[in-house]
Design a protein around this motif. Structure first.
Motif, mmCIF file in Angstrom:
data_model
loop_
_atom_site.group_PDB
_atom_site.id
_atom_site.type_symbol
_atom_site.label_atom_id
_atom_site.label_comp_id
_atom_site.label_asym_id
_atom_site.label_seq_id
_atom_site.Cartn_x
_atom_site.Cartn_y
_atom_site.Cartn_z
ATOM 1 N N HIS A 111 -0.553 -5.323 17.446
ATOM 2 C CA HIS A 111 0.415 -4.382 16.870
ATOM 3 C C HIS A 111 0.925 -4.907 15.529
ATOM 4 N N TYR A 112 0.939 -4.020 14.517
ATOM 5 C CA TYR A 112 1.500 -4.368 13.213
ATOM 6 C C TYR A 112 2.503 -3.304 12.787
ATOM 7 N N ASP A 113 3.602 -3.771 12.208
ATOM 8 C CA ASP A 113 4.599 -2.858 11.657
ATOM 9 C C ASP A 113 4.327 -2.568 10.183
ATOM 10 N N PHE A 114 3.551 -3.432 9.544
ATOM 11 C CA PHE A 114 3.215 -3.238 8.129
ATOM 12 C C PHE A 114 1.957 -4.035 7.811
ATOM 13 N N ILE A 115 1.190 -3.543 6.831
ATOM 14 C CA ILE A 115 -0.022 -4.229 6.379
ATOM 15 C C ILE A 115 0.079 -4.484 4.883
ATOM 16 N N VAL A 116 -0.282 -5.691 4.480
ATOM 17 C CA VAL A 116 -0.369 -6.051 3.068
ATOM 18 C C VAL A 116 -1.837 -6.274 2.731
ATOM 19 N N ASP A 117 -2.334 -5.487 1.794
ATOM 20 C CA ASP A 117 -3.721 -5.584 1.342
ATOM 21 C C ASP A 117 -3.762 -6.362 0.033
ATOM 22 N N ALA A 118 -4.249 -7.615 0.119
ATOM 23 C CA ALA A 118 -4.416 -8.439 -1.071
ATOM 24 C C ALA A 118 -5.891 -8.792 -1.247
ATOM 25 N N ILE A 119 -6.748 -7.824 -0.949
ATOM 26 C CA ILE A 119 -8.196 -7.995 -1.042
ATOM 27 C C ILE A 119 -8.657 -7.595 -2.446
ATOM 28 N N ASP A 120 -9.630 -8.316 -2.985
ATOM 29 C CA ASP A 120 -10.143 -7.944 -4.308
ATOM 30 C C ASP A 120 -11.569 -7.393 -4.268
ATOM 31 N N SER A 121 -12.107 -7.178 -3.068
ATOM 32 C CA SER A 121 -13.419 -6.551 -2.914
ATOM 33 C C SER A 121 -13.219 -5.088 -2.521
ATOM 34 N N VAL A 122 -13.820 -4.174 -3.267
ATOM 35 C CA VAL A 122 -13.514 -2.752 -3.134
ATOM 36 C C VAL A 122 -13.831 -2.196 -1.744
ATOM 37 N N GLY A 123 -14.990 -2.518 -1.197
ATOM 38 C CA GLY A 123 -15.395 -1.949 0.091
ATOM 39 C C GLY A 123 -14.418 -2.262 1.214
ATOM 40 N N PRO A 124 -14.194 -3.557 1.521
ATOM 41 C CA PRO A 124 -13.245 -3.902 2.585
ATOM 42 C C PRO A 124 -11.828 -3.420 2.276
ATOM 43 N N LYS A 125 -11.445 -3.444 1.016
ATOM 44 C CA LYS A 125 -10.107 -2.999 0.621
ATOM 45 C C LYS A 125 -9.905 -1.536 0.985
ATOM 46 N N CYS A 126 -10.859 -0.702 0.612
ATOM 47 C CA CYS A 126 -10.748 0.735 0.878
ATOM 48 C C CYS A 126 -10.825 1.034 2.369
ATOM 49 N N LYS A 127 -11.647 0.283 3.088
ATOM 50 C CA LYS A 127 -11.744 0.495 4.534
ATOM 51 C C LYS A 127 -10.433 0.131 5.216
ATOM 52 N N LEU A 128 -9.786 -0.945 4.771
ATOM 53 C CA LEU A 128 -8.499 -1.341 5.339
ATOM 54 C C LEU A 128 -7.448 -0.255 5.083
ATOM 55 N N ILE A 129 -7.430 0.266 3.866
ATOM 56 C CA ILE A 129 -6.485 1.337 3.524
ATOM 57 C C ILE A 129 -6.746 2.568 4.390
ATOM 58 N N GLU A 130 -8.009 2.952 4.493
ATOM 59 C CA GLU A 130 -8.376 4.128 5.288
ATOM 60 C C GLU A 130 -7.954 3.968 6.745
ATOM 61 N N GLU A 131 -8.244 2.815 7.334
ATOM 62 C CA GLU A 131 -7.911 2.589 8.742
ATOM 63 C C GLU A 131 -6.396 2.549 8.955
ATOM 64 N N ALA A 132 -5.672 1.992 7.988
ATOM 65 C CA ALA A 132 -4.217 1.950 8.103
ATOM 66 C C ALA A 132 -3.634 3.355 8.110
ATOM 67 N N PHE A 133 -4.117 4.215 7.215
ATOM 68 C CA PHE A 133 -3.632 5.591 7.175
ATOM 69 C C PHE A 133 -4.000 6.329 8.453
ATOM 70 N N THR A 134 -5.208 6.102 8.961
ATOM 71 C CA THR A 134 -5.638 6.745 10.200
ATOM 72 C C THR A 134 -4.757 6.323 11.373
ATOM 73 N N ALA A 135 -4.398 5.039 11.407
ATOM 74 C CA ALA A 135 -3.584 4.508 12.508
ATOM 75 C C ALA A 135 -2.091 4.760 12.305
ATOM 76 N N GLY A 136 -1.711 5.237 11.126
ATOM 77 C CA GLY A 136 -0.305 5.491 10.860
ATOM 78 C C GLY A 136 0.520 4.230 10.638
ATOM 79 N N ILE A 137 -0.131 3.169 10.148
ATOM 80 C CA ILE A 137 0.568 1.913 9.880
ATOM 81 C C ILE A 137 0.893 1.841 8.387
ATOM 82 N N PRO A 138 2.138 1.614 8.010
ATOM 83 C CA PRO A 138 2.472 1.498 6.584
ATOM 84 C C PRO A 138 1.674 0.376 5.929
ATOM 85 N N ILE A 139 1.212 0.630 4.712
ATOM 86 C CA ILE A 139 0.422 -0.356 3.990
ATOM 87 C C ILE A 139 0.795 -0.331 2.520
ATOM 88 N N ILE A 140 0.739 -1.492 1.889
ATOM 89 C CA ILE A 140 0.869 -1.595 0.438
ATOM 90 C C ILE A 140 -0.286 -2.449 -0.065
#
Length: 236
Positions: A111-140
């Motif tokens: 369980h996460y209340d928030f996600i911080v994306d500090a990735i500099d590779s586009v593929g994994p970065k975008c997948k993390l963002i997509e999954e966070a939005f799908t799961a309804g977890i706040p992300i920056i």
């Protein structure tokens, strides 16, 4: 440790932070400072993900990088540092790079209340963002911190408001169909990147070598930690 923080955030805010769990993917320059600021703010649980090790080239900008820990896994080094600051902090470490296929398991594994994306590779970065939005977890997400020198140009904004940032442009393009550019919050610098501070990739599959200074990743990490903490204590 909380005495000074409570004067500003009150008992209720500090209690909320102590009960919160944050995932940070990427613990180098930006992610390392974010982790430290969140730890000192009183976050109760952190999951730190990074497959990289500390190198001498990291010494100019990464808070975990010391001449005495060259070669150590970054996630382990920052975890150890944070535990010396707050022994009550619960820290989980993942010593591996995250590929697109790994993201769903990472998101759903705890369980996460928030996600911080500090990735500099586009593929994994975008997948993390997509999954966070799908799961309804706040992300920056953090955009480009390299090749810049002005900390006053760093701020938090929506992805749709960013410009002159190659990483931001790539993320917008890849996530266009999801229509989240006006929803995703990012740490961003208004300053144009210094083109002469970027050296071409030394070989196939390698990243460009980008000039950095000590204070810009810290400024990004400061803004991200502020955003996370204030959003967490505002939430019910």
């Amino acid at each position: 440790m909380e005495t000074r923080t409570k004067l500003l955030l009150k008992d209720s805010g500090c209690d909320r932070l102590k009960k919160s769990s944050v995932l940070i993917v990427g613990t180098g320059g930006v992610g390392g400072y974010t982790a430290e600021f969140l730890c000192r703010a009183g976050i109760g649980e952190l999951t730190l993900v990074d497959g990289d090790t500390i190198e001498t080239s990291n010494l100019n900008r990464q808070i975990i990088s010391l001449s005495t820990n060259i070669g150590r896994p970054k996630a382990d080094a920052i975890s150890e540092r944070l535990k010396t600051i707050n022994p009550e902090l619960t820290v989980h470490t993942v010593n591996s790079y995250i590929h697109e296929d790994d993201v769903h398991g990472l998101i759903t594994g705890r369980h996460y209340d928030f996600i911080v994306d500090a990735i500099d590779s586009v593929g994994p970065k975008c997948k993390l963002i997509e999954e966070a939005f799908t799961a309804g977890i706040p992300i920056i997400s953090s955009l480009g911190a390299g090749a810049r020198t002005h900390a006053e140009s760093v701020h938090i904004t929506k992805l749709s408001n960013t410009h002159n940032d190659g990483l931001g442009r790539a993320v917008r393009k890849k996530l266009r169909e999801l229509n989240i550019s006006n929803k995703l919050m990012v740490a961003f610098s208004e300053e144009d990147a210094h083109k002469d501070a970027i050296l071409p990739s030394p070989g196939p599959g390698k990243k460009n070598i980008v000039g950095t200074v000590s204070w810009i990743p810290a400024a990004f990490g400061c803004h991200i930690a502020q955003h996370v903490v204030l959003k967490l204590i505002e939430s019910k």
